[in-house]
Enzyme design. Sequence first.
Site, PDB file in Angstrom:
ATOM      1  N   LYS A 258       0.091  -7.312 -34.863  1.00 30.59           N
ATOM      2  CA  LYS A 258      -0.322  -8.719 -34.742  1.00 30.59           C
ATOM      3  C   LYS A 258       0.594  -9.446 -33.748  1.00 30.59           C
ATOM      4  CE  LYS A 258       2.543  -9.810 -38.705  1.00 30.59           C
ATOM      5  NZ  LYS A 258       2.994 -10.989 -39.375  1.00 30.59           N
TER       6      LYS A 258
ATOM      7  N   ARG B 234       1.976 -17.085 -51.027  1.00 35.38           N
ATOM      8  CA  ARG B 234       1.459 -17.473 -49.712  1.00 35.38           C
ATOM      9  C   ARG B 234      -0.009 -17.077 -49.758  1.00 35.38           C
ATOM     10  NH1 ARG B 234       4.065 -14.734 -44.367  1.00 35.38           N
ATOM     11  NH2 ARG B 234       2.640 -13.089 -45.016  1.00 35.38           N
TER      12      ARG B 234
ATOM     13  N   HIS C 294       2.237  -8.242 -50.508  1.00 38.35           N
ATOM     14  CA  HIS C 294       3.297  -8.422 -49.507  1.00 38.35           C
ATOM     15  C   HIS C 294       4.531  -8.985 -50.200  1.00 38.35           C
ATOM     16  CE1 HIS C 294       4.783  -8.641 -45.479  1.00 38.35           C
ATOM     17  NE2 HIS C 294       4.743  -9.948 -45.370  1.00 38.35           N
TER      18      HIS C 294
ATOM     19  N   ARG D 189       3.524  -0.479 -44.204  1.00 36.14           N
ATOM     20  CA  ARG D 189       3.079  -1.358 -43.107  1.00 36.14           C
ATOM     21  C   ARG D 189       4.271  -1.894 -42.314  1.00 36.14           C
ATOM     22  NH1 ARG D 189       0.617  -4.255 -47.422  1.00 36.14           N
ATOM     23  NH2 ARG D 189       2.062  -5.939 -46.895  1.00 36.14           N
TER      24      ARG D 189
ATOM     25  N   TYR E 219      20.768 -30.510 -18.013  1.00 36.82           N
ATOM     26  CA  TYR E 219      20.385 -31.788 -18.626  1.00 36.82           C
ATOM     27  C   TYR E 219      21.359 -32.216 -19.726  1.00 36.82           C
ATOM     28  CZ  TYR E 219      15.654 -31.234 -16.631  1.00 36.82           C
ATOM     29  OH  TYR E 219      14.580 -31.085 -15.804  1.00 36.82           O
TER      30      TYR E 219
ATOM     31  N   CYS F  39      16.540 -25.280 -20.052  1.00 38.38           N
ATOM     32  CA  CYS F  39      15.448 -26.125 -19.558  1.00 38.38           C
ATOM     33  C   CYS F  39      14.123 -25.370 -19.714  1.00 38.38           C
ATOM     34  CB  CYS F  39      15.685 -26.475 -18.099  1.00 38.38           C
ATOM     35  SG  CYS F  39      17.352 -27.049 -17.765  1.00 38.38           S
TER      36      CYS F  39
ATOM     37  N   ASP G  25      12.296 -23.964 -17.435  1.00 36.97           N
ATOM     38  CA  ASP G  25      12.124 -22.794 -16.570  1.00 36.97           C
ATOM     39  C   ASP G  25      13.423 -22.089 -16.227  1.00 36.97           C
ATOM     40  OD1 ASP G  25       9.392 -23.825 -16.090  1.00 36.97           O
ATOM     41  OD2 ASP G  25      10.482 -25.366 -14.975  1.00 36.97           O
TER      42      ASP G  25
HETATM   43  C1  LIG Z   1       0.931  -8.603 -44.589  1.00 44.36           C
HETATM   44  C2  LIG Z   1       2.003  -8.061 -43.712  1.00 44.36           C
HETATM   45  N1  LIG Z   1       2.303  -6.758 -43.781  1.00 44.36           N
HETATM   46  C3  LIG Z   1       3.283  -6.207 -43.024  1.00 44.36           C
HETATM   47  C4  LIG Z   1       4.004  -6.984 -42.148  1.00 44.36           C
HETATM   48  C5  LIG Z   1       5.104  -6.350 -41.359  1.00 44.36           C
HETATM   49  O1  LIG Z   1       6.348  -6.887 -41.740  1.00 44.36           O
HETATM   50  P1  LIG Z   1       7.696  -6.424 -41.051  1.00 44.36           P
HETATM   51  O2  LIG Z   1       7.592  -6.821 -39.621  1.00 44.36           O
HETATM   52  O3  LIG Z   1       8.755  -7.160 -41.774  1.00 44.36           O
HETATM   53  O4  LIG Z   1       7.774  -4.953 -41.212  1.00 44.36           O
HETATM   54  C6  LIG Z   1       3.727  -8.345 -42.046  1.00 44.36           C
HETATM   55  C7  LIG Z   1       4.496  -9.185 -41.141  1.00 44.36           C
HETATM   56  O5  LIG Z   1       4.779 -10.315 -41.336  1.00 44.36           O
HETATM   57  C8  LIG Z   1       2.695  -8.902 -42.849  1.00 44.36           C
HETATM   58  O6  LIG Z   1       2.389 -10.202 -42.787  1.00 44.36           O
END
Ligand SMILES: Cc1ncc(COP(=O)(O)O)c(C=O)c1O
Length: 374
Positions: free
Chosen positions: A35, A133, A165, A221, A264, A311, A313
């Site tokens: 993702k 969540r 999760h 995961r 700045y 800044c 850029d």
């Molecule tokens: C539902 C879910 N699974 C797995 C992951 C992977 O987590 P990580 O990058 O901590 O291994 C995420 C990441 O936020 C997630 O939202």
Amino acid sequence: MPSFAEARVDLDAISGNVSLLAERAAGALVMGVVKADGYGHGMLPAARAALAGGATWLGTAFISEALHLRAAGIDAPVLAWLVPPGEPLTEAIDAGIDIGVGSVWLVDEVLDAARQARRPARVQLKADTGLNRGGIGPVEWPDAVAALARAEAEGLVTVTGVFSHFACADDPGHPATSAQLEAFHRALDVVDKAGLRPEVRHIANSAAVLTRPDARFDLVRPGIAAYGLSPIPGLAVPGLRPAMTLSAILVGCKRALAGSGVSYGYRYVTERATNLALVPLGYGDGVPRAATNRGPVFVAGRRRTIAGTVCMDQFVVDIGEDTVSPGDRAILFGPGDHGEPTAQDWADALDTISYEIVTRIGQRVPRTYTGAVR
Ligand SMILES: Cc1ncc(COP(=O)(O)O)c(C=O)c1O
């Protein structure tokens, strides 16, 4: 593409990290989490590298991301787990994407979409075991499971998975992790008693893959660890290799007098006459403005700290009596092989996590790739 700045991504590192995680998973399948543009590394190359390293599933937050994988010809199983109202469910069903159902309202929507698509939706039910969540909580879980069991019996869906999760897996020993595992077992019992037999049950993110063998179930995961960064600050994971190196060619270097305010707001003032190097990256590229006077940078053979305000850029580095030539490179972070900072060093300096450092690198910075799988 030659460019003054680049985020170079070592795809062999991603493949190697995934195979290391697969070994740690000890027989559980691996879902490469890609993702947010593969945590900033580029979703498609990252996905291919993860598959080459032994991942057999891919994970995205949104259906649009999963569809992007399909459009690129990636036909591995993909789960998209964050589904806001209005997402293209029928398209997802047509594309064989597993839809993560983590809200009660989504159950009916998915059934409607399956009727429209005239083929069963692949569904993975998400239990909220304590993160509070996304996910369906224990109060609503039995009804949601029963609804999906009925829908599966009618041929409208195939429940391919059940998942959850963790909230605190990056804090080994935190009691929430064991409590969530118990809650997950209870959620799985309900699924089992409803007669559902999902292919994959999963809860482990990177931190859990590395620290909780009891959280492996059928699949793990990992996200951040696949990109070579430790999910637990302070936990060195031998063999993990950071995949991204962010660098830029210096615009120039000039002499400044003692007492010169830099950038700045004059948040940095030179103590003595010195050389100031200019780096053409800024918050428009994802270098946080919070790195003002804090971000570590490797310039002219040494690690230094950003001088003054970051800044949009550009930012400045005080290199003292050292000199640089136009075309020399500043390295913001990389694997650390040559003394350059790592994304974890940036996270430590900015009081954030390495995830944010790599993921926020903007689209203006071209990604370049090395490694066998592109
Ligand atoms: C539902 C879910 N699974 C797995 C992951 C992977 O987590 P990580 O990058 O901590 O291994 C995420 C990441 O936020 C997630 O939202």
